[in-house]
Write a protein that holds these residues in place. Sequence first.
Motif, PDB file in Angstrom:
ATOM      1  N   LEU A 491       1.168  -1.360   0.080  1.00 48.73           N
ATOM      2  CA  LEU A 491       0.575   0.287  -0.101  1.00 48.73           C
ATOM      3  C   LEU A 491       0.950   1.179  -0.050  1.00 48.73           C
ATOM      4  O   LEU A 491       0.792   2.393  -0.222  1.00 48.73           O
ATOM      5  CB  LEU A 491      -1.134  -0.368   1.240  1.00 48.73           C
ATOM      6  N   SER A 492       1.537   1.443   0.284  1.00 44.17           N
ATOM      7  CA  SER A 492       2.784   2.830   1.175  1.00 44.17           C
ATOM      8  C   SER A 492       3.407   2.707  -0.631  1.00 44.17           C
ATOM      9  O   SER A 492       3.699   3.768  -1.011  1.00 44.17           O
ATOM     10  CB  SER A 492       3.836   2.738   1.813  1.00 44.17           C
ATOM     11  N   ALA A 493       3.842   2.005  -1.818  1.00 46.36           N
ATOM     12  CA  ALA A 493       4.594   1.628  -2.128  1.00 46.36           C
ATOM     13  C   ALA A 493       3.306   2.535  -3.594  1.00 46.36           C
ATOM     14  O   ALA A 493       3.738   3.136  -4.457  1.00 46.36           O
ATOM     15  CB  ALA A 493       4.732   0.495  -2.988  1.00 46.36           C
ATOM     16  N   ASP A 494       2.250   1.932  -3.533  1.00 52.46           N
ATOM     17  CA  ASP A 494       1.310   2.890  -4.064  1.00 52.46           C
ATOM     18  C   ASP A 494       0.503   3.966  -4.104  1.00 52.46           C
ATOM     19  O   ASP A 494       1.080   4.165  -4.770  1.00 52.46           O
ATOM     20  CB  ASP A 494       0.275   1.408  -4.234  1.00 52.46           C
ATOM     21  N   MET A 495       0.718   3.597  -2.748  1.00 55.23           N
ATOM     22  CA  MET A 495       0.575   5.729  -2.712  1.00 55.23           C
ATOM     23  C   MET A 495       2.081   6.352  -2.696  1.00 55.23           C
ATOM     24  O   MET A 495       2.445   7.420  -3.008  1.00 55.23           O
ATOM     25  CB  MET A 495       0.811   5.311  -0.631  1.00 55.23           C
ATOM     26  N   GLU A 496       3.417   5.899  -2.684  1.00 59.64           N
ATOM     27  CA  GLU A 496       4.660   7.247  -3.757  1.00 59.64           C
ATOM     28  C   GLU A 496       3.874   6.761  -4.527  1.00 59.64           C
ATOM     29  O   GLU A 496       4.793   8.105  -5.337  1.00 59.64           O
ATOM     30  CB  GLU A 496       5.997   6.023  -2.965  1.00 59.64           C
ATOM     31  N   THR A 497       3.784   5.802  -4.997  1.00 59.16           N
ATOM     32  CA  THR A 497       4.155   6.106  -6.990  1.00 59.16           C
ATOM     33  C   THR A 497       2.768   6.602  -7.562  1.00 59.16           C
ATOM     34  O   THR A 497       2.468   7.411  -8.465  1.00 59.16           O
ATOM     35  CB  THR A 497       3.169   4.369  -7.746  1.00 59.16           C
ATOM     36  N   THR A 498       1.774   7.141  -6.886  1.00 61.21           N
ATOM     37  CA  THR A 498       0.620   7.753  -7.078  1.00 61.21           C
ATOM     38  C   THR A 498       1.019   9.202  -6.601  1.00 61.21           C
ATOM     39  O   THR A 498       1.156   9.973  -7.442  1.00 61.21           O
ATOM     40  CB  THR A 498      -0.604   7.652  -6.072  1.00 61.21           C
ATOM     41  N   ASN A 499       2.219   9.162  -6.566  1.00 60.37           N
ATOM     42  CA  ASN A 499       2.552  10.971  -5.738  1.00 60.37           C
ATOM     43  C   ASN A 499       3.607  11.224  -6.673  1.00 60.37           C
ATOM     44  O   ASN A 499       3.699  12.192  -7.206  1.00 60.37           O
ATOM     45  CB  ASN A 499       3.635  10.881  -4.131  1.00 60.37           C
ATOM     46  N   LYS A 500       4.332  10.497  -6.908  1.00 60.77           N
ATOM     47  CA  LYS A 500       5.149  10.621  -8.017  1.00 60.77           C
ATOM     48  C   LYS A 500       4.135  11.032 -10.047  1.00 60.77           C
ATOM     49  O   LYS A 500       4.892  11.501 -10.920  1.00 60.77           O
ATOM     50  CB  LYS A 500       5.814   8.932  -9.073  1.00 60.77           C
ATOM     51  N   VAL A 501       3.236  10.338  -9.655  1.00 65.36           N
ATOM     52  CA  VAL A 501       2.289  10.791 -11.252  1.00 65.36           C
ATOM     53  C   VAL A 501       1.721  11.758 -10.912  1.00 65.36           C
ATOM     54  O   VAL A 501       1.411  12.670 -11.579  1.00 65.36           O
ATOM     55  CB  VAL A 501       1.354   9.568 -11.053  1.00 65.36           C
ATOM     56  N   ALA A 582      -2.571   4.596  10.438  1.00 59.79           N
ATOM     57  CA  ALA A 582      -3.305   5.846  11.395  1.00 59.79           C
ATOM     58  C   ALA A 582      -1.967   6.614  10.244  1.00 59.79           C
ATOM     59  O   ALA A 582      -2.642   7.774   9.578  1.00 59.79           O
ATOM     60  CB  ALA A 582      -2.890   6.868  12.539  1.00 59.79           C
ATOM     61  N   GLY A 583      -0.700   6.960   9.832  1.00 60.27           N
ATOM     62  CA  GLY A 583       0.330   7.227   9.024  1.00 60.27           C
ATOM     63  C   GLY A 583       0.040   7.287   7.611  1.00 60.27           C
ATOM     64  O   GLY A 583      -0.374   8.171   7.170  1.00 60.27           O
ATOM     65  N   SER A 584      -0.481   6.389   7.390  1.00 59.03           N
ATOM     66  CA  SER A 584      -1.116   5.896   5.901  1.00 59.03           C
ATOM     67  C   SER A 584      -2.459   6.588   5.274  1.00 59.03           C
ATOM     68  O   SER A 584      -2.729   7.816   4.698  1.00 59.03           O
ATOM     69  CB  SER A 584      -0.973   4.695   5.404  1.00 59.03           C
ATOM     70  N   GLN A 585      -3.337   6.744   6.364  1.00 61.37           N
ATOM     71  CA  GLN A 585      -4.273   7.787   5.824  1.00 61.37           C
ATOM     72  C   GLN A 585      -3.630   9.265   6.325  1.00 61.37           C
ATOM     73  O   GLN A 585      -4.827  10.118   5.670  1.00 61.37           O
ATOM     74  CB  GLN A 585      -5.754   7.746   7.395  1.00 61.37           C
ATOM     75  N   ARG A 586      -3.229   9.286   7.199  1.00 60.31           N
ATOM     76  CA  ARG A 586      -2.367  10.746   6.975  1.00 60.31           C
ATOM     77  C   ARG A 586      -1.390  11.257   5.403  1.00 60.31           C
ATOM     78  O   ARG A 586      -1.787  12.600   5.141  1.00 60.31           O
ATOM     79  CB  ARG A 586      -1.825  11.504   7.933  1.00 60.31           C
ATOM     80  N   TYR A 587      -1.369  10.237   5.273  1.00 61.68           N
ATOM     81  CA  TYR A 587      -0.078  10.732   4.147  1.00 61.68           C
ATOM     82  C   TYR A 587      -1.137  10.570   2.566  1.00 61.68           C
ATOM     83  O   TYR A 587      -1.092  11.017   1.926  1.00 61.68           O
ATOM     84  CB  TYR A 587       0.539   9.663   3.361  1.00 61.68           C
ATOM     85  N   LEU A 588      -2.288   9.397   2.985  1.00 64.46           N
ATOM     86  CA  LEU A 588      -3.607   9.571   1.757  1.00 64.46           C
ATOM     87  C   LEU A 588      -4.123  11.257   2.108  1.00 64.46           C
ATOM     88  O   LEU A 588      -4.520  11.925   0.858  1.00 64.46           O
ATOM     89  CB  LEU A 588      -4.727   9.142   2.354  1.00 64.46           C
ATOM     90  N   ASP A 589      -4.334  11.820   2.761  1.00 63.86           N
ATOM     91  CA  ASP A 589      -4.820  12.885   3.063  1.00 63.86           C
ATOM     92  C   ASP A 589      -4.230  14.071   2.362  1.00 63.86           C
ATOM     93  O   ASP A 589      -4.635  15.218   1.375  1.00 63.86           O
ATOM     94  CB  ASP A 589      -4.995  13.656   4.058  1.00 63.86           C
ATOM     95  N   VAL A 590      -2.534  14.276   2.429  1.00 67.48           N
ATOM     96  CA  VAL A 590      -1.647  14.779   1.764  1.00 67.48           C
ATOM     97  C   VAL A 590      -2.357  14.623   0.493  1.00 67.48           C
ATOM     98  O   VAL A 590      -1.933  15.707  -0.179  1.00 67.48           O
ATOM     99  CB  VAL A 590      -0.068  13.736   1.893  1.00 67.48           C
ATOM    100  N   LEU A 591      -1.807  13.319  -0.291  1.00 69.50           N
ATOM    101  CA  LEU A 591      -2.462  12.991  -1.706  1.00 69.50           C
ATOM    102  C   LEU A 591      -3.274  14.202  -1.902  1.00 69.50           C
ATOM    103  O   LEU A 591      -3.885  13.756  -3.113  1.00 69.50           O
ATOM    104  CB  LEU A 591      -1.988  11.620  -1.786  1.00 69.50           C
ATOM    105  N   ARG A 592      -4.205  13.487  -1.385  1.00 68.09           N
ATOM    106  CA  ARG A 592      -6.297  14.815  -1.864  1.00 68.09           C
ATOM    107  C   ARG A 592      -6.205  16.042  -1.777  1.00 68.09           C
ATOM    108  O   ARG A 592      -6.150  16.283  -3.023  1.00 68.09           O
ATOM    109  CB  ARG A 592      -7.021  14.026  -0.869  1.00 68.09           C
ATOM    110  N   GLU A 593      -5.002  16.842  -1.521  1.00 61.27           N
ATOM    111  CA  GLU A 593      -4.466  17.558  -1.168  1.00 61.27           C
ATOM    112  C   GLU A 593      -3.866  17.947  -2.229  1.00 61.27           C
ATOM    113  O   GLU A 593      -3.881  19.084  -3.108  1.00 61.27           O
ATOM    114  CB  GLU A 593      -4.331  18.292  -0.090  1.00 61.27           C
ATOM    115  N   ARG A 594      -2.527  17.833  -2.891  1.00 60.66           N
ATOM    116  CA  ARG A 594      -2.583  17.702  -3.919  1.00 60.66           C
ATOM    117  C   ARG A 594      -2.583  17.839  -5.412  1.00 60.66           C
ATOM    118  O   ARG A 594      -2.967  18.251  -6.571  1.00 60.66           O
ATOM    119  CB  ARG A 594      -1.063  16.746  -4.259  1.00 60.66           C
TER     120      ARG A 594
END
Length: 860
Positions: A491-501, A582-594
């Motif tokens: 899941l963390s890798a998928d979120m990191e890839t989303t950040n790169k996209v 909890a950390g993943s949820q916060r990271y997802l919020d950052v991705l939502r903002e971006r």
Amino acid sequence: MADEEDRLKDEDLEESEDESSGSETDTDSEEEEDTGLTENQNRLLYLCDLHSDGGKKWMRKPALIVLIYEGIVANVFDFDYAPQSDLIENRRVWLNISQEGKSDIEFLREEELLAGLQKPTRSYKPVTCYQITKKGLGVVKKISRKDKEIVHEVTYMRGSRELLEAEWDGNDYWLQSKSGYRRKSTITDTEDVSYVSSAYVPQCLRYGGRPTLSNAHRAHESAVNTNQIRDNLDEVITLNSVSIIVAEYVPFGANQIVQLNNNVGSTERVQGGFISPDVDDNSGGTSMTDDHDLTSVDILDYTLTHHINFEAEIRFHEESGVVQVETFGVSLNAEGTCFYGMQVEAVMDRIKDNISLDHLARLLVDVQQDSSAIVDSIISEYQRELMQLIFLGDASNRNKVNLIIANEITPHLTAEEYMDKGEYENELKQVIGDTKAAYDISEHDTLIFGAYGLLVCGPNSRHHEPLLCAYLQFITIDIFVQNYFARMWILSADMETTNKVIEVSESDPTSLARIRYRICKLARDIIQLDEILGYLLEALEIIEIPPEPPEQAGRSLYERLEISGMRSQLVRRTTDLKKNIAGSQRYLDVLRERAHVVSEGKMFELNENLESNTRKMCELQEHNSNAAHSLQILQVMFAGMMAFDFLDRLTGDWTVVNRPWMKSLVENTMANNPFWFVISMLTWVVFTWITLKIFNVLNWRSNGIITIKQKMNKRIFVEKLRDLLKTKTNGHEERKYDLEKDIVKRTYEEKDPRDWGNSRPKVVIEYDERNQYLLEVTLYYNRRIASKNLAFNATELRDKLLGEFEALGIYDHEGEDHSADALAVDKRLAIEQRINAEEEEEEEGKDGEEGVEVGGEAGL
């Protein structure tokens, strides 16, 4: 490859010189070149030497396991193999693994003939790699030519010196060479054995109800001559009176247990019946068919909110010649522990006793797979989704823990003697995985721990069922937590890839849709992972720790199982996962903002385009205003002309008709001819009709334009597009530069109208020159100018234009492929779709061959 061939030629030359000397016999030569290793170890070392290129490369362990298996099938190695669950690139599959081969690899490492390397992978599970050492190279020189030639049969492509390398395609291993030769390995094809079993539910899990039924009277049915085993098995250890319990954790709660009891009919007058995994899409209809194999369920006992025990008779289709009388005793509880018990009545021609561990290993594969099919048929769709989430679409192959209970083991040795790093330990690894420890819990009872199971043997082994079942409850949660933690990394890798996209969204016109899709899927995964965590914490709260038994054997087993400390360890690990979520949820919020910023950027760009269009419309309005002024002047001039013409009609006008030399002609044709006025009016009407006709024709033609706008957003080769535009008529070109993109809008008209039905279309191409994206194509085509029989319609125009682009190869399909950045679940789904497509093609091919055979027979 050239260096490898030269080295082999040198070795062959040296050996041929030794043979030609004639001073020693072959036997004496072999004695002098004794390596101190067994024949299998010599061949295995040489195999590693070939694939590590004399110590220049590292060979991955999974690939070596595949080549060892292929060597066993080709009679290169005298090893046994047995199916074992393994994780390959986030896919859990069954592989035919040789424990003896793995043991010899470890021995070669201990002797420093092979070096080991642990390398991290994208699946977050390190892979072990091997490389031959200098000491190992010295030993390879002593290996006989005969052994090398035998290894060549499995290592090289037949008839050449090209190495065959093992490659994983997401579902199967393939042996392929650099020249393109390719064949599928059968390492993933597990073998079935015939057996007869009865349902087995430990008494500590029962709450009344009738006893389970026995199939002992059918034990003779498994004694068939047909079997699928491709290896000659060496039996070292056998078991008598074997019971198997396969256990796993599935997220359960009180509501799921209530629904499950309702699903299988526990509360009905006639309990149980057949169950099917298929969903009925027309439940309001009258009748239906179900072509799938069904499972018969017979309820033993239940409590509405806590547990259910039932017998399940498997009626799956088996290969021809394989007989499997398969009945499970299934126990499910609200804590989430699922027990699948089986009393082995017979395996092949062995009835009750003398059960081979080689056969038992193959039986366990069947038990694990069929138990997944059973529980997946009766749990809710929501629970199936949770399992697919954790196991990444491979829930049917999920790993479980095996508990094997036997009244007697032959030969009966001390626990220490079973851990001999040799034939006994290798045999045990086939059924319980890599052995960890072995203990004598009493004079006659032995406990052996493995990586994915444990074996308890002895006449008193069944007295310890309460302790063993309690241990299984915790160990199943332990296995589930391991899989959960691995899924968190994915899941963390998928979120990191989303950040790169998101970072490249300015240059990729297709990114916004992918970003929204990914964030939606990630949010759903995080929500479900958080729910699973709640089930885990609830299970750890309500699972009871059994008290320490009073007898010595029980206390010894209690101590070895370490049950008392397992709950606190699991609670601590689960709490740690809570922090990760909890950390993943916060990271997802950052991705939502971006993602919101990206969306606002796209909206700002759209507003800019609207503003630009508005500015152009204002400029056009200014031009229209100037045209209106010109029209006003023309109106004034026309009014003057009308006024002068009116005065001419009243006062007369100076023309040539008033001259003396024209007077006679005028009087004869105009003054004395009353029809001249009529002729003037007719001339006016004719000129008016001609003018209107020309206007209508021009207006009719202008209304026959077909406009096609195709949104492309495709990756292209800009150089090839430029080459295409060079062949077209130079037209209008507009460029717009900003920080991330260079937008070019080029307009051209086709040169040869004959290619387009005698009407030349105008094409406008808009593309991003810097990021190499074709954004939009617009085509204008006048079908009323074209020949009536040759005119194109809209579909034909679109196909012709896009076909021209495709034929010239301007599309960069590889650059447009985002599958490498896809979510892990989507990658697994793509593999499943490819597998299904291949199976359909194979079935169609078989049907075609059968049709040809039938046609040939009819012709005869």
